[in-house]
Motif scaffolding. Structure first.
Motif, PDB file in Angstrom:
ATOM      1  N   ILE A 105     -50.205 -50.501 -11.268  1.00  8.92           N
ATOM      2  CA  ILE A 105     -50.812 -51.694 -11.907  1.00  8.92           C
ATOM      3  C   ILE A 105     -49.882 -52.204 -13.110  1.00  8.92           C
ATOM      4  O   ILE A 105     -49.898 -53.138 -13.504  1.00  8.92           O
ATOM      5  CB  ILE A 105     -51.931 -51.006 -12.810  1.00  8.92           C
ATOM      6  CG1 ILE A 105     -53.040 -50.364 -11.911  1.00  8.92           C
ATOM      7  CG2 ILE A 105     -52.498 -52.069 -13.593  1.00  8.92           C
ATOM      8  CD1 ILE A 105     -54.363 -49.867 -12.344  1.00  8.92           C
ATOM      9  N   ARG A 106     -49.041 -51.263 -13.757  1.00  7.86           N
ATOM     10  CA  ARG A 106     -48.030 -51.725 -14.624  1.00  7.86           C
ATOM     11  C   ARG A 106     -46.898 -52.655 -14.219  1.00  7.86           C
ATOM     12  O   ARG A 106     -46.722 -53.615 -14.640  1.00  7.86           O
ATOM     13  CB  ARG A 106     -47.270 -50.541 -15.238  1.00  7.86           C
ATOM     14  CG  ARG A 106     -48.122 -49.543 -16.358  1.00  7.86           C
ATOM     15  CD  ARG A 106     -47.224 -48.757 -16.974  1.00  7.86           C
ATOM     16  NE  ARG A 106     -46.492 -49.453 -17.759  1.00  7.86           N
ATOM     17  CZ  ARG A 106     -45.144 -48.974 -18.192  1.00  7.86           C
ATOM     18  NH1 ARG A 106     -44.589 -47.922 -17.918  1.00  7.86           N
ATOM     19  NH2 ARG A 106     -44.498 -49.546 -19.447  1.00  7.86           N
ATOM     20  N   GLU A 107     -46.984 -52.543 -12.918  1.00  7.55           N
ATOM     21  CA  GLU A 107     -45.519 -53.266 -12.184  1.00  7.55           C
ATOM     22  C   GLU A 107     -46.450 -54.521 -11.851  1.00  7.55           C
ATOM     23  O   GLU A 107     -45.862 -55.668 -12.026  1.00  7.55           O
ATOM     24  CB  GLU A 107     -45.295 -52.546 -10.878  1.00  7.55           C
ATOM     25  CG  GLU A 107     -44.457 -51.275 -11.060  1.00  7.55           C
ATOM     26  CD  GLU A 107     -44.246 -50.566  -9.678  1.00  7.55           C
ATOM     27  OE1 GLU A 107     -43.428 -49.471  -9.810  1.00  7.55           O
ATOM     28  OE2 GLU A 107     -44.900 -50.993  -8.547  1.00  7.55           O
ATOM     29  N   ILE A 108     -47.657 -54.543 -11.363  1.00  4.41           N
ATOM     30  CA  ILE A 108     -48.320 -55.907 -11.169  1.00  4.41           C
ATOM     31  C   ILE A 108     -48.423 -56.773 -12.492  1.00  4.41           C
ATOM     32  O   ILE A 108     -48.349 -57.917 -12.454  1.00  4.41           O
ATOM     33  CB  ILE A 108     -49.823 -55.692 -10.642  1.00  4.41           C
ATOM     34  CG1 ILE A 108     -49.492 -55.247  -9.205  1.00  4.41           C
ATOM     35  CG2 ILE A 108     -50.574 -56.988 -10.693  1.00  4.41           C
ATOM     36  CD1 ILE A 108     -50.679 -54.700  -8.560  1.00  4.41           C
ATOM     37  N   VAL A 109     -48.659 -55.961 -13.502  1.00  6.30           N
ATOM     38  CA  VAL A 109     -48.719 -56.825 -14.849  1.00  6.30           C
ATOM     39  C   VAL A 109     -47.377 -57.256 -15.111  1.00  6.30           C
ATOM     40  O   VAL A 109     -47.089 -58.467 -15.693  1.00  6.30           O
ATOM     41  CB  VAL A 109     -49.244 -55.958 -15.890  1.00  6.30           C
ATOM     42  CG1 VAL A 109     -49.077 -56.411 -17.240  1.00  6.30           C
ATOM     43  CG2 VAL A 109     -50.669 -55.360 -15.757  1.00  6.30           C
ATOM     44  N   LYS A 110     -46.567 -56.619 -15.006  1.00  2.00           N
ATOM     45  CA  LYS A 110     -44.924 -57.169 -15.205  1.00  2.00           C
ATOM     46  C   LYS A 110     -44.699 -58.292 -14.554  1.00  2.00           C
ATOM     47  O   LYS A 110     -44.176 -59.357 -14.916  1.00  2.00           O
ATOM     48  CB  LYS A 110     -44.252 -55.790 -15.013  1.00  2.00           C
ATOM     49  CG  LYS A 110     -42.397 -56.343 -15.416  1.00  2.00           C
ATOM     50  CD  LYS A 110     -42.219 -56.321 -16.766  1.00  2.00           C
ATOM     51  CE  LYS A 110     -40.923 -56.908 -16.973  1.00  2.00           C
ATOM     52  NZ  LYS A 110     -40.752 -57.400 -18.275  1.00  2.00           N
ATOM     53  N   GLY A 148     -45.573 -60.865 -16.633  1.00  2.00           N
ATOM     54  CA  GLY A 148     -44.157 -60.752 -17.437  1.00  2.00           C
ATOM     55  C   GLY A 148     -44.601 -60.006 -18.850  1.00  2.00           C
ATOM     56  O   GLY A 148     -44.065 -60.080 -19.792  1.00  2.00           O
ATOM     57  N   ILE A 149     -45.644 -59.116 -18.449  1.00  2.00           N
ATOM     58  CA  ILE A 149     -46.197 -58.350 -19.913  1.00  2.00           C
ATOM     59  C   ILE A 149     -45.710 -56.821 -19.483  1.00  2.00           C
ATOM     60  O   ILE A 149     -45.903 -56.311 -18.332  1.00  2.00           O
ATOM     61  CB  ILE A 149     -47.508 -58.475 -20.078  1.00  2.00           C
ATOM     62  CG1 ILE A 149     -47.967 -60.150 -20.424  1.00  2.00           C
ATOM     63  CG2 ILE A 149     -48.048 -57.627 -21.241  1.00  2.00           C
ATOM     64  CD1 ILE A 149     -49.380 -60.333 -20.460  1.00  2.00           C
ATOM     65  N   GLU A 150     -45.113 -56.335 -20.563  1.00  2.00           N
ATOM     66  CA  GLU A 150     -44.624 -54.931 -20.385  1.00  2.00           C
ATOM     67  C   GLU A 150     -46.163 -54.081 -20.901  1.00  2.00           C
ATOM     68  O   GLU A 150     -46.252 -53.978 -22.232  1.00  2.00           O
ATOM     69  CB  GLU A 150     -43.593 -54.669 -21.331  1.00  2.00           C
ATOM     70  CG  GLU A 150     -42.654 -53.213 -21.050  1.00  2.00           C
ATOM     71  CD  GLU A 150     -41.891 -53.662 -19.703  1.00  2.00           C
ATOM     72  OE1 GLU A 150     -42.364 -52.920 -18.776  1.00  2.00           O
ATOM     73  OE2 GLU A 150     -41.142 -54.629 -19.663  1.00  2.00           O
ATOM     74  N   ALA A 151     -46.801 -53.569 -20.046  1.00  2.00           N
ATOM     75  CA  ALA A 151     -48.124 -52.813 -20.276  1.00  2.00           C
ATOM     76  C   ALA A 151     -47.801 -51.398 -20.899  1.00  2.00           C
ATOM     77  O   ALA A 151     -46.992 -50.726 -20.430  1.00  2.00           O
ATOM     78  CB  ALA A 151     -49.077 -52.682 -19.025  1.00  2.00           C
ATOM     79  N   LYS A 152     -48.238 -50.947 -21.829  1.00  2.00           N
ATOM     80  CA  LYS A 152     -48.308 -49.627 -22.526  1.00  2.00           C
ATOM     81  C   LYS A 152     -49.368 -48.702 -21.979  1.00  2.00           C
ATOM     82  O   LYS A 152     -50.735 -49.284 -21.946  1.00  2.00           O
ATOM     83  CB  LYS A 152     -48.130 -49.812 -23.983  1.00  2.00           C
ATOM     84  CG  LYS A 152     -46.851 -50.646 -24.717  1.00  2.00           C
ATOM     85  CD  LYS A 152     -46.879 -50.226 -25.945  1.00  2.00           C
ATOM     86  CE  LYS A 152     -45.580 -51.106 -26.311  1.00  2.00           C
ATOM     87  NZ  LYS A 152     -45.464 -51.240 -27.963  1.00  2.00           N
TER      88      LYS A 152
END
Ligand SMILES: Cc1cc2nc3c(=O)[nH]c(=O)nc-3n(C[C@H](O)[C@H](O)[C@H](O)COP(=O)(O)OP(=O)(O)OC[C@H]3O[C@@H](n4cnc5c(N)ncnc54)[C@H](O)[C@@H]3O)c2cc1C
Ligand code: SF4
Ligand code: SF4
Length: 741
Positions: free
Chosen positions: A22-27, A31-35
């Motif tokens: 999911i984090r990779e998709i968000v990135k 272009g967002i670095e999810a925490k």
């Protein structure tokens, strides 16, 4: 919103998803670095978000349902979008590849919604916090006193020359304190004294309302007091105009109007107050008195409902007969209704040897040798009776003073032209001139609203909004109904009701002062914005707004009154030009959210179903299903909406052209016993979708791809099945042929 932060919680089982992916998709896609935090609602988790706030406009929280932890995830001045991974995915699905894709789509939808949202500015205006109470009976007096005691100025308007209403005409009133066996002096007189002594309450007797113009916080009221005009401004209104007796002349079968010695319970009350219960025919003391219960009540040909107090009133009046006349009372009932501790009162009356009670049907009332004869069949004692009496008292019911002021039949004589199933329907009031015919007919509020001069009512003439969730609310924001105008009730309930309505009026003036709305989106300060340059004056919005928030100019262009608005979004759903938008809920935002769903191409087993779920009932029902371990298809993407009435047909078109295979709208029950929080939102949605289906048919696309289902929050155990069945239906139909185009 430009700067969006994404925070993913891995607590409560969410870690079973592939959070890394999911984090990779968000990135990759945003272009967002999810925490990520393992316990986002903890102090440390919230701190993680807070530390970033200075650089953010909006926060996307991928964790639990938006219905929980609302205060925890509230950040002043920042837009918060909640992505429901816990109840919406982990707790309601078998965690396989499909569930993972579902979670990914939900995160995409959440981010897009946050990006497309704008911070709302409240509609602030110079508002009055004064309160108008219409009607000076027990209810109006109590509402006025309660509001005044809480520090608000009150205008109390009474059409008669004296305050008190029906309660002031009573000889004694029902027991209201333990042991619930003694009759009491009417409390209304002490209320009148208190009102008169309260400096915050300005009383206008012999007065009626000529016109009310404006919106909550800014209602301009024009009174007619004995021919003189009085004007003032208030912020909210409590309608407490009470009841009128059912017209006993319609009860000729029970002898009313035919025999002088057949009277109503009101006439008996009047006699008792004057000190003597006598026979109108000859003035002799009435020794044997028959009370006929439900006279015209619970009868489809007269008043189909129960008036709630008549059984108790007859017991009270039987006591008058015993005490004032040393006589005997005979009470013939359909069912004796003495709820709560009044059962004790019923018991002591049963024990009185001078009071005879039986269930029975009245077959005949006639006069013989100067006596009234009452024939009773189907009695409890098993034999038919003929009671010889001096007097017959009909326990007639109560009718709301709003009943019959204007009805569908008058305004829309042809039933087929009735726009909705509710009884009082829009008549255009655009100016004081338009009010004239209504004034002549004794209207109460005389609202200058495009949708009619009075509070809309349901079939029995009682005003309503959402009686299940909030009884005092009407379909006009800032106007509340209490006491017998709202439902038949006794004095103790009127007092409770008045307190509730006064509190609602106070809440309304305080909220509108901050530019916020009331129930059920209480505190929402966003309001619809109309790009009127593109308005085609089709009038759909002004006709369909359930709250009369939109007036109209001569050409039919909407004239919004933002403080009358309940923020349902039905106008947004109605507008064919798509020019009505909220900052936090817009056509663009929803279209983008739909577009954010990843639609696999031409894969039978990867159908995509879109579910618009009403945030008031259907969406919470899904959360409850998840909480109870119910599972449903991972092919469905649930998007909560304010009301399915806010679903514009363009959302359907967008979804189908995107390749979505089926669209399900889960909304509230509609019709006469509706449960829709926005009155007719779900009904309007149903109608719009019927039109959509016709269009689909023309496009050679199966109309069954779009479906509306009514659900209540209590249907939580059924909603998963409803979704699964719809998915199966779509599987039968096959993939959307527009997929991939
Ligand atoms: C025969 C009988 C006996 C009863 N006895 C009891 C009893 O013993 N105990 C008990 O608890 N309940 C009793 N009830 C019920 C009781 O009468 C009601 O609960 C109570 O009167 C309701 O009070 P209200 O203020 O809501 O309405 P109302 O008493 O009807 O008061 C409404 C007021 O509004 C005014 N008004 C109406 N239209 C306008 C307008 N357009 N503009 C301005 N003012 C307007 C009216 O003049 C009136 O003063 C009895 C009912 C009946 C039928
Ligand atoms: S949001 Fe609802 S209440 Fe407000 S104007 Fe539109 S339809 Fe009316
Ligand atoms: S629905 Fe849209 S186009 Fe029609 S009157 Fe309202 S704003 Fe104008």
């Amino acid at each position: 919103m430009e700067k969006v932060g994404v925070y993913i919680c891995t607590g409560c089982g969410i870690d079973k998803l592939n959070v890394k992916k999911i984090r990779e998709i968000v990135k990759e896609e945003f272009g967002i670095e999810a925490k990520v935090h393992s316990f986002l609602c903890s102090k440390e988790g919230v701190e993680l978000i807070r530390k970033d706030l200075a650089d953010l406009d909006a926060v996307v929280i991928a964790a639990c349902s938006p219905r929980v932890k609302t205060a925890t995830f509230e950040f002043d001045g920042k837009y918060v979008e909640r992505v429901n991974l816990r109840e919406g995915v982990v707790w309601s699905h078998t965690l396989d590849e499909n569930a993972q894709e579902l979670a990914e789509d939900y995160v995409r939808i959440g981010i897009v919604k946050a990006q497309k949202a704008m911070m709302p500015e409240p509609y602030k205006a110079e508002v009055s916090k004064d309160i108008l109470v219409v009607g000076g009976g027990v209810t109006g007096l109590t509402a006025a006193l309660e509001a005044a005691k809480a520090g608000y100025n009150v205008y109390l308007v009474e059409k008669e020359s004296e305050l008190g209403g029906w309660a002031a005409k009573m000889y004694k009133t029902l027991p209201s304190t333990p042991p619930y066996t003694r009759l009491e002096e009417p409390i209304v007189f002490s209320l009148i004294e208190e009102v008169k002594a309260n400096e915050r309450i300005k009383v206008y007797t012999s007065s009626t309302i000529e016109a009310i113009n404006g919106q909550p916080g800014m209602f301009d009221v024009k009174l007619n007091q004995n021919g003189n005009t009085v004007e003032f401004r208030v912020g909210a209104i409590v309608v407490a105009t009470g009841w009128k007796p059912y017209d006993a002349t319609k009860l000729e079968n029970l002898g009313y109007g035919k025999y002088a010695n057949v009277i109503t319970n009101i006439q008996l009350e009047e006699m008792a107050k004057n000190g003597e219960i006598t026979r109108p025919s000859d003035g002799k003391v009435a020794k044997d008195v028959v009370f006929i219960q439900c006279a015209g009540s619970r009868d489809e040909n007269h008043l189909p409902y129960c008036s709630a107090v008549c059984c108790l009133v007859s017991l009270k009046q039987a006591k008058y007969v015993r005490e004032l006349n040393d006589g005997n009372a005979f009470i013939i009932y359909k069912d004796m209704r003495t709820p709560g501790l009044w059962e004790d009162f019923y018991k002591i009356m049963q024990e009185d040897e001078g009071v005879f009670l039986t269930k029975g049907e009245i077959s005949k009332v006639y006069e013989e040798d100067g006596k009234m004869m009452v024939e009773v069949t189907n009695t409890l004692i098993g034999e038919d009776l003929t009671i010889k009496a001096d007097l017959v008292v009909l326990a007639t019911g109560m009718v709301s003073t709003l009943k019959g002021l204007y009805t569908v039949k008058e305004e829309f004589p042809d039933e087929n032209t009735v726009p909705y199933k509710h009884v009082s329907e829009p008549v255009m009031i655009k100016s004081e001139e338009d009010l004239k015919p209504y004034l002549e007919r004794g209207h109460i509020l005389n609202l200058q609203y495009r949708q009619g001069p009075e509070l809309p009512t349901l079939k029995y003439g009682f005003p309503d909004s959402h009686y299940i969730c909030f009884p005092y609310e009407s379909r006009r924001v800032g106007i509340y109904a209490a006491g017998c105008v709202r439902a038949p009730m006794e004095i103790a309930s009127c007092i409770e009701d008045a307190k509730g309505a006064a509190l609602k009026a106070i809440q309304a003036v305080e909220l509108v002062a901050e530019g916020k709305t009331t129930f059920p989106r209480t505190w929402d300060m966003d309001y619809p914005d109309f790009f009127l340059q593109r308005c085609t004056q089709c009038k759909r919005c002004t006709e369909e707004c359930p709250f009369g928030a939109l007036d109209e100019d001569e050409k039919g262009t909407p004239q919004p009154n933002p403080l009358r608005c309940r923020r349902c979004g039905i106008c947004l759903g109605a507008c064919p030009e798509r020019i009505i938008n909220f900052k936090l809920y817009s056509i663009d935002q929803m279209a983008s959210a739909i577009k954010a769903i990843n639609v696999p191409e031409e894969e039978e087993e990867k159908l995509r179903i879109l579910v618009f779920a009403c945030e008031n009932d259907a969406y919470p029902a899904l959360d409850m299903a998840a909480l109870n371990g119910f599972k449903y298809s991972p092919l469905a993407r649930i998007i909560p909406v304010r009301c399915i009435g806010s679903v514009n047909v363009v959302f359907i078109a967008d979804a189908l052209s995107r390749g979505i295979d089926g669209i399900l709208l889960l909304g509230c029950k509609f019709g006469e016993d509706y449960q829709c929080h926005f009155i007719r939102g779900s009904e309007l949605a149903e109608r719009r979708m019927e039109n959509v289906k016709e269009t689909l048919d023309r496009l050679m696309l199966e109309p069954e791809r779009v479906k509306v289902v009514e659900v209540a929050i209590t249907d939580w155990d059924k909603v998963p099945k409803i979704i699964d069945e719809f998915v199966e239906e779509i599987k039968e139909i096959g993939p959307n042929p527009y997929k991939g185009f």
